[in-house]
Design an enzyme around this catalytic site. Structure first.
Site, PDB file in Angstrom:
ATOM      1  N   GLU A  45     -10.060  -9.333  -6.893  1.00 52.43           N
ATOM      2  CA  GLU A  45     -10.678 -10.491  -6.259  1.00 52.43           C
ATOM      3  C   GLU A  45     -12.137 -10.198  -5.905  1.00 52.43           C
ATOM      4  O   GLU A  45     -12.464  -9.138  -5.374  1.00 52.43           O
ATOM      5  CB  GLU A  45      -9.891 -10.841  -4.991  1.00 52.43           C
ATOM      6  CG  GLU A  45     -10.309 -12.124  -4.312  1.00 52.43           C
ATOM      7  CD  GLU A  45      -9.375 -12.493  -3.161  1.00 52.43           C
ATOM      8  OE1 GLU A  45      -9.478 -13.623  -2.673  1.00 52.43           O
ATOM      9  OE2 GLU A  45      -8.548 -11.648  -2.751  1.00 52.43           O
ATOM     10  N   LYS A 114     -10.004 -20.602  -5.640  1.00 48.12           N
ATOM     11  CA  LYS A 114      -8.829 -20.271  -4.821  1.00 48.12           C
ATOM     12  C   LYS A 114      -8.384 -21.507  -4.044  1.00 48.12           C
ATOM     13  O   LYS A 114      -9.202 -22.214  -3.454  1.00 48.12           O
ATOM     14  CB  LYS A 114      -9.169 -19.130  -3.865  1.00 48.12           C
ATOM     15  CG  LYS A 114      -7.969 -18.477  -3.202  1.00 48.12           C
ATOM     16  CD  LYS A 114      -8.390 -17.202  -2.484  1.00 48.12           C
ATOM     17  CE  LYS A 114      -7.213 -16.446  -1.899  1.00 48.12           C
ATOM     18  NZ  LYS A 114      -7.622 -15.187  -1.256  1.00 48.12           N
ATOM     19  N   CYS A 173      -4.703 -13.609  -4.953  1.00 48.58           N
ATOM     20  CA  CYS A 173      -4.302 -12.856  -3.762  1.00 48.58           C
ATOM     21  C   CYS A 173      -3.285 -13.590  -2.902  1.00 48.58           C
ATOM     22  O   CYS A 173      -2.112 -13.659  -3.227  1.00 48.58           O
ATOM     23  CB  CYS A 173      -5.538 -12.471  -2.946  1.00 48.58           C
ATOM     24  SG  CYS A 173      -5.210 -11.095  -1.789  1.00 48.58           S
ATOM     25  N   SER A 348      -8.982  19.353  19.975  1.00 43.62           N
ATOM     26  CA  SER A 348      -8.479  19.712  21.300  1.00 43.62           C
ATOM     27  C   SER A 348      -7.228  20.562  21.272  1.00 43.62           C
ATOM     28  O   SER A 348      -6.818  21.099  22.306  1.00 43.62           O
ATOM     29  CB  SER A 348      -8.180  18.442  22.099  1.00 43.62           C
ATOM     30  OG  SER A 348      -7.067  17.757  21.541  1.00 43.62           O
ATOM     31  N   ASP A 352      -3.218  14.272  18.367  1.00 42.60           N
ATOM     32  CA  ASP A 352      -4.139  13.300  17.782  1.00 42.60           C
ATOM     33  C   ASP A 352      -5.265  13.956  16.997  1.00 42.60           C
ATOM     34  O   ASP A 352      -5.472  13.658  15.816  1.00 42.60           O
ATOM     35  CB  ASP A 352      -4.716  12.410  18.886  1.00 42.60           C
ATOM     36  CG  ASP A 352      -3.655  11.512  19.508  1.00 42.60           C
ATOM     37  OD1 ASP A 352      -2.645  11.244  18.849  1.00 42.60           O
ATOM     38  OD2 ASP A 352      -3.837  11.101  20.662  1.00 42.60           O
ATOM     39  N   SER A 353      -6.019  14.836  17.632  1.00 41.17           N
ATOM     40  CA  SER A 353      -7.128  15.464  16.911  1.00 41.17           C
ATOM     41  C   SER A 353      -6.618  16.351  15.781  1.00 41.17           C
ATOM     42  O   SER A 353      -7.265  16.473  14.731  1.00 41.17           O
ATOM     43  CB  SER A 353      -8.013  16.264  17.869  1.00 41.17           C
ATOM     44  OG  SER A 353      -7.281  17.307  18.493  1.00 41.17           O
TER      45      SER A 353
END
Length: 697
Positions: A45, A114, A173, A348, A352-353
């Site tokens: 697209e 579209k 799409c 850390s 997460d890190s």
């Protein structure tokens, strides 16, 4: 005798407003298609200008340059003797439309706008485009196109292409996802080949929906379905994940990769039109849709011995694999197009890190595999990033050391255990690692405050107030952000190397829901690959990384309770934990987040659902406490989402207000009416309970 046709669809890594690069990738895909014997080529697209142009669609330049690229395509000998289907914006009667342009041998066959727009979640198509709701009109071509085609006007609207041997209809799409999908009526009207050009983004656990929709489309009415998709990061938070495919009569017969570093991927399939006709039997109706006739055949006369593609099984990635691959590809696109020399991450030693670090490591694994597979574009991009024209990566760990810097920023409140966990993980992935003590900077800032006010704030543990305790935590967090950017800009300079680094953030989606992070702390970064991923999924991802990449240091990280380490230690041990600070577990937050965004629940309706979901573990009164606590935190901290680091979009309950979650950031945090409704419901269900509910307000 069968009527066998070879068709091509593709995934392209297009970049918003990169008209030259987009043109080159389109031409390359057409050339590959022809080399594989295809007579029809479908692209993603808005591939000419890039899907993510956003408000650039308002600019006349975008329309002008799109037509200039279209002219180049029409003039190119590469596009001869193959029907090319390309996407671009077009203005008709002063209205903008998202269009497909189909052309053959310097003649535009039709323009199909579209009709059903994507206007939800990450998408705002009706901000820039109007849906087409007419039949077929004549479109006057710009002079620059007339000079090439010799045409004044071409059909514009809801019509299909009728070749000498088959009929081709277009979807764009979101039309596939709509309950009024055009392929249904087209199939009943005798269209045999459906095409869908998409810019469909990746979300965890989403790929099967797309595949099942395409299989279902051809199961119901029979037919051949070509699906093309954008790939990569074209300049925004989403990652388009390819998955180009070809289906026939409910079976997938050819497919592309979901995650790949290849800028151009072409999928071709040879299929038999007689299989469609046999499958349909007496299903079709008289033709109702407007047809544009083309004196061209997709099939050849002598095709008896031409083999057709057979059904294949689609093996979907696990969520852990998706996290390893999607954000890694997104990071690489961002890095190679940013002009920077690598990444810097404050590491850390927490989940997460460490997840962010593992995604960078996964990126390096993908890059090394691509180089081993002789991907010249990837090698060229790597050399440009590391500023070395002779460099060739030999191992992911070695590459990681060239482009990835990690740093542990310690204070007097940091434990030796988290420091060791960060160092051990950095050693295993190969990042250039630094240990930085920031106490001097923190005390310097507090010293300035003390000189001005004559006061020195204290932690709770030392007799301080709530305000003092929070301010002391925040100053540590914000100093880390300042130092992260300083080292990102100058650490390569200090090592005698050129370039700067992009700072990576590592706040997960659940923490963003409650605002459990300091505004402008080290969660403020250039980009964040895990900002749309839940804590639960991140933990499972790290378990996957232990086995997939042999990163054994992650076992200790997974065993440790999540903590910000911003308050004083107790006997050298961490006493502060994230879940205690937030007042709820990460799994509870995930459930609340999905109800808030996906199920569109306010406080009362969320309470009504959770008393059933959590009935085995929490009483209605405890559920009420959780819901009220969440909405207080959410509304107090919603302002933080206005400055949140751009994050990889991976979850449908992301609270990112910049595109995905359009809610206010200034609330009445007492929620008096809503909370009263919850209180009344608790009282109704527990008439025997005499406990005063005022403390819940």
């Amino acid at each position: 005798m069968g009527r066998k046709v070879t068709l091509a669809t593709c995934s392209l890594n297009q970049w918003a407003l990169d008209f030259e690069g987009n043109l080159d990738r389109i031409l390359e895909s057409i050339e590959i298609s022809k080399n594989h014997g295809a007579k029809y080529r479908l692209g993603p697209e808005l591939e000419i200008c890039g899907y993510g142009c956003a408000d650039h669609f308002y600019e006349s330049d975008t329309l002008l340059h799109s037509f200039q690229v279209l002219r180049k395509l029409l003039e190119s000998p590469i596009t001869e003797d193959i029907i090319c289907d390309v996407g671009m914006p077009i203005m008709h009667h002063n209205v903008r439309y998202n269009c497909r342009v189909l052309f053959l041998n310097r003649k535009i066959l039709l323009i199909r706008p579209k009709m059903l727009m994507a206007n939800y979640g990450n998408y705002r198509e009706m901000r820039w485009f109007s849906p087409w709701n007419q039949k077929v009109e004549e479109y006057f071509l710009p002079r620059m196109i007339q000079e090439v085609t010799g045409q004044d006007t071409v059909p514009f609207g809801d019509c299909v292409l009728s070749t000498k041997d088959t009929c081709i209809g277009t979807e764009i799409c979101a039309e596939l996802w709509n309950p009024r999908s055009p392929h249904i009526q087209m199939g009943l009207d005798g269209v045999e080949i459906f095409t869908n050009s998409s810019a469909s983004h990746h979300e965890l656990r989403k790929a099967d929906q797309r595949v099942n929709l395409i299989k279902s489309a051809t199961t119901k009415t029979g037919g051949i379905y070509l699906y093309a998709n954008q790939r990569g990061c074209d300049g925004d938070r989403v990652y388009y994940d390819g998955c180009a495919m070809v289906a026939i009569n409910g079976d997938i017969v050819a497919r592309g990769a979901q995650f790949s570093l290849n800028d151009v991927e072409v999928i071709t399939a040879t299929v038999d039109l007689e299989d469609v006709r046999s499958y349909r039997g007496e299903m079709c109706q008289p033709h109702m849709v407007r047809q544009v006739k083309v004196n061209f055949s997709l099939s050849t006369g002598d095709d008896v011995y031409l083999p057709t593609h057979q059904p294949i099984t689609w093996n979907f990635h696990t969520p852990e694999e998706e996290i390893s691959l999607g954000p890694a590809c997104w990071l690489w696109d961002y890095l190679r197009r940013s002009g920077q020399a690598g990444f810097l991450l404050p590491l850390s030693g927490g989940v997460d890190s460490s997840s962010t670090a593992c995604i960078v490591h996964s990126m390096c694994v993908l890059l090394c595999r691509a180089v081993q597979d002789d991907n010249r574009q990837v090698l060229e991009d790597i050399r440009r990033v590391v500023r070395d024209e002779s460099y060739c990566p030999q191992h992911p760990k070695e590459l990681c050391g060239r482009i990835f810097t990690t740093c542990y920023m310690a204070t007097e409140n940091s434990s030796e255990d988290t420091c060791n966990r960060a160092r051990d993980l950095a050693n295993q992935i190969g990042s250039t690692h630094m240990n930085i003590n920031i106490d001097m900077a923190v005390k310097g800032i507090l010293g300035i405050f003390s000189v001005v006010t004559g006061r020195w704030p204290k932690f709770h543990a030392n007799g301080g107030s709530d305000r003092e305790n929070l301010a002391l935590q925040n100053v540590q967090a914000r100093v880390r952000m300042v130092l992260a950017y300083l080292f990102a800009q100058l650490s390569l300079w200090a090592r005698g190397k050129p370039g700067g680094l992009l700072v990576l953030g590592s706040a997960n989606v659940d923490e963003s829901l409650t605002g459990y992070f300091t505004k402008y702390d080290c969660s403020s970064a250039d980009i964040n690959p895990i900002g749309g991923i839940s804590k639960t999924d991140l933990k499972n991802f790290l378990i996957y990384c232990v086995e997939q990449f042999q990163l054994t240091a992650l076992r200790r990280i997974l065993a440790a309770p999540p903590t910000a380490e911003l308050e004083p230690l107790t006997d050298g041990q961490v006493s502060q934990t994230d879940e205690a600070d937030m007042g709820m577990t990460y799994s509870e937050l995930s459930a609340i987040g999905r109800l808030r965004k996906i199920s569109k629940c306010g406080p009362f309706s969320m309470f009504c659902k959770l008393i059933h979901l959590w009935k085995d573990v929490l009483s209605p009164m405890e559920v009420a406490q959780k819901v009220k606590h969440f909405f207080r935190m959410y509304s107090m901290n919603r302002h933080k989402m206005t400055t949140v680091t751009p994050s990889y979009h991976a979850e449908s309950y992301s609270p990112d207000d910049n595109r995905f979650d359009l809610r206010p950031f200034l609330y009445n945090t007492r929620w008096t009416w809503q909370f009263r409704c919850i209180d009344n419901q608790v009282a109704v269900n527990l008439p025997h309970c005499t406990q005063d509910l005022d403390h819940l307000k």
